[in-house]
Design an enzyme around this catalytic site. Structure first.
Site, PDB file in Angstrom:
ATOM      1  N   GLY A  13       0.859  -1.216   0.076  1.00 27.77           N
ATOM      2  CA  GLY A  13       0.007  -0.070   0.078  1.00 27.77           C
ATOM      3  C   GLY A  13       0.809   1.195   0.201  1.00 27.77           C
ATOM      4  O   GLY A  13       0.390   2.291   0.336  1.00 27.77           O
ATOM      5  N   ASN A  15       1.374   3.024  -2.490  1.00 26.63           N
ATOM      6  CA  ASN A  15       0.949   3.705  -3.459  1.00 26.63           C
ATOM      7  C   ASN A  15      -0.533   4.398  -2.912  1.00 26.63           C
ATOM      8  O   ASN A  15      -0.796   5.796  -3.058  1.00 26.63           O
ATOM      9  CB  ASN A  15       0.434   3.223  -4.793  1.00 26.63           C
ATOM     10  CG  ASN A  15       1.555   3.221  -5.613  1.00 26.63           C
ATOM     11  OD1 ASN A  15       2.091   4.255  -6.284  1.00 26.63           O
ATOM     12  ND2 ASN A  15       2.237   1.816  -5.889  1.00 26.63           N
ATOM     13  N   ASN A 109      -5.211   3.272 -12.945  1.00 24.75           N
ATOM     14  CA  ASN A 109      -4.276   2.296 -12.623  1.00 24.75           C
ATOM     15  C   ASN A 109      -2.860   2.802 -12.709  1.00 24.75           C
ATOM     16  O   ASN A 109      -2.568   3.591 -13.545  1.00 24.75           O
ATOM     17  CB  ASN A 109      -4.257   0.891 -13.453  1.00 24.75           C
ATOM     18  CG  ASN A 109      -3.445  -0.009 -13.015  1.00 24.75           C
ATOM     19  OD1 ASN A 109      -3.182  -0.598 -11.740  1.00 24.75           O
ATOM     20  ND2 ASN A 109      -2.728  -0.929 -13.927  1.00 24.75           N
ATOM     21  N   HIS A 111       1.272   1.522 -13.318  1.00 20.18           N
ATOM     22  CA  HIS A 111       1.784   0.301 -13.681  1.00 20.18           C
ATOM     23  C   HIS A 111       3.042   0.715 -13.581  1.00 20.18           C
ATOM     24  O   HIS A 111       3.678   1.679 -14.015  1.00 20.18           O
ATOM     25  CB  HIS A 111       1.353  -0.133 -15.239  1.00 20.18           C
ATOM     26  CG  HIS A 111       2.315  -1.397 -15.579  1.00 20.18           C
ATOM     27  ND1 HIS A 111       1.689  -2.521 -15.056  1.00 20.18           N
ATOM     28  CD2 HIS A 111       3.162  -1.373 -16.285  1.00 20.18           C
ATOM     29  CE1 HIS A 111       2.805  -3.481 -15.640  1.00 20.18           C
ATOM     30  NE2 HIS A 111       3.603  -3.035 -16.434  1.00 20.18           N
TER      31      HIS A 111
END
Ligand code: GAR
Length: 203
Positions: A13, A15, A109, A111
């Site tokens: 977590g 991010n 998202n 990546h």
């Protein structure tokens, strides 16, 4: 008008923490983290949500083994919390067609590579950095993008490059990509989409 953001997580977590910190610093614009959902009940990300006083929930494939049931249960949970947009922050599950349709253009998202390099099915977490080192690239980075039905295939919102160092291991490279790229561009991308939603400019 606030945009209620659900953050979906599976792991440490960091991010999510970058999003929490951005919100505290007033850098999330109209975005407000309203719910954290994990597909793993042991995910440390849930502790981060608890420490920040954010509502949290677990929805694992053990609870809903059928992908269609999982998709429906996730959509119910999002609707029950009045969620406007979704941020995938290290979420390693698949978003099903019902949630995709309900939140089209509203799912971001992060990546850990410069798409279209090192992305798609099987490229997640440390594997992405192992592949980058194996290929010998000198520059990698991170991509924030919108989510569609194709893995890592939606429109790109933001990218940031990071240099590979000669003595990098997958772990050191992962950490540098997070620090220099992911934690910066994910909050910026969430702000971008949440502000679009709150300004009513979504088509
Ligand atoms: C991050 O590096 C994120 O980019 C990656 O997983 C890690 C999660 O870390 N996501 C993917 O690989 C998705 N394809 P975190 O839980 O500390 O944020």
């Amino acid at each position: 008008m606030l945009t209620r953001v659900a953050v979906l997580v599976s792991g440490g977590g960091t991010n999510l923490q970058a999003l929490i910190d951005a919100q505290a610093a007033g850098r999330l614009g109209s975005g407000k983290i309203a719910l954290v959902i994990s597909n793993r009940k042991a995910a440390y990300a849930l502790e981060r949500a608890k420490n920040a006083g954010i509502e949290r929930a677990v929805l694992s494939k053990y609870m809903k083994p059928d992908p269609d049931d999982y998709d429906a249960a996730l959509l119910d949970m999002l609707r029950a919390h009045g969620i406007d947009m979704i941020a995938l922050a290290g979420f390693l599950g698949i978003i099903g067609p019902k949630v995709l349709a309900a939140y089209e253009g509203r799912i971001v998202n992060i990546h850990p590579a410069l798409i279209p390099s090192f992305c798609g099915m099987g490229y997640y977490g440390l594997r992405v950095h192992e592949a980058a080192l194996a290929r010998g690239v000198k520059v990698t980075g991170a991509t924030a993008h919108l989510v569609n039905g194709e893995v890592d295939g939606g429109p790109i919102l933001l990218q940031k490059a990071v240099e590979v160092q000669p003595d990098d291991t997958p772990e050191t490279l992962q950490r540098r990509v997070m620090e220099q790229a992911e934690w910066e561009i994910l909050p910026r991308a969430v702000r971008m989409i949440s502000d679009q939603i709150s300004n009513g400019r979504m088509n």
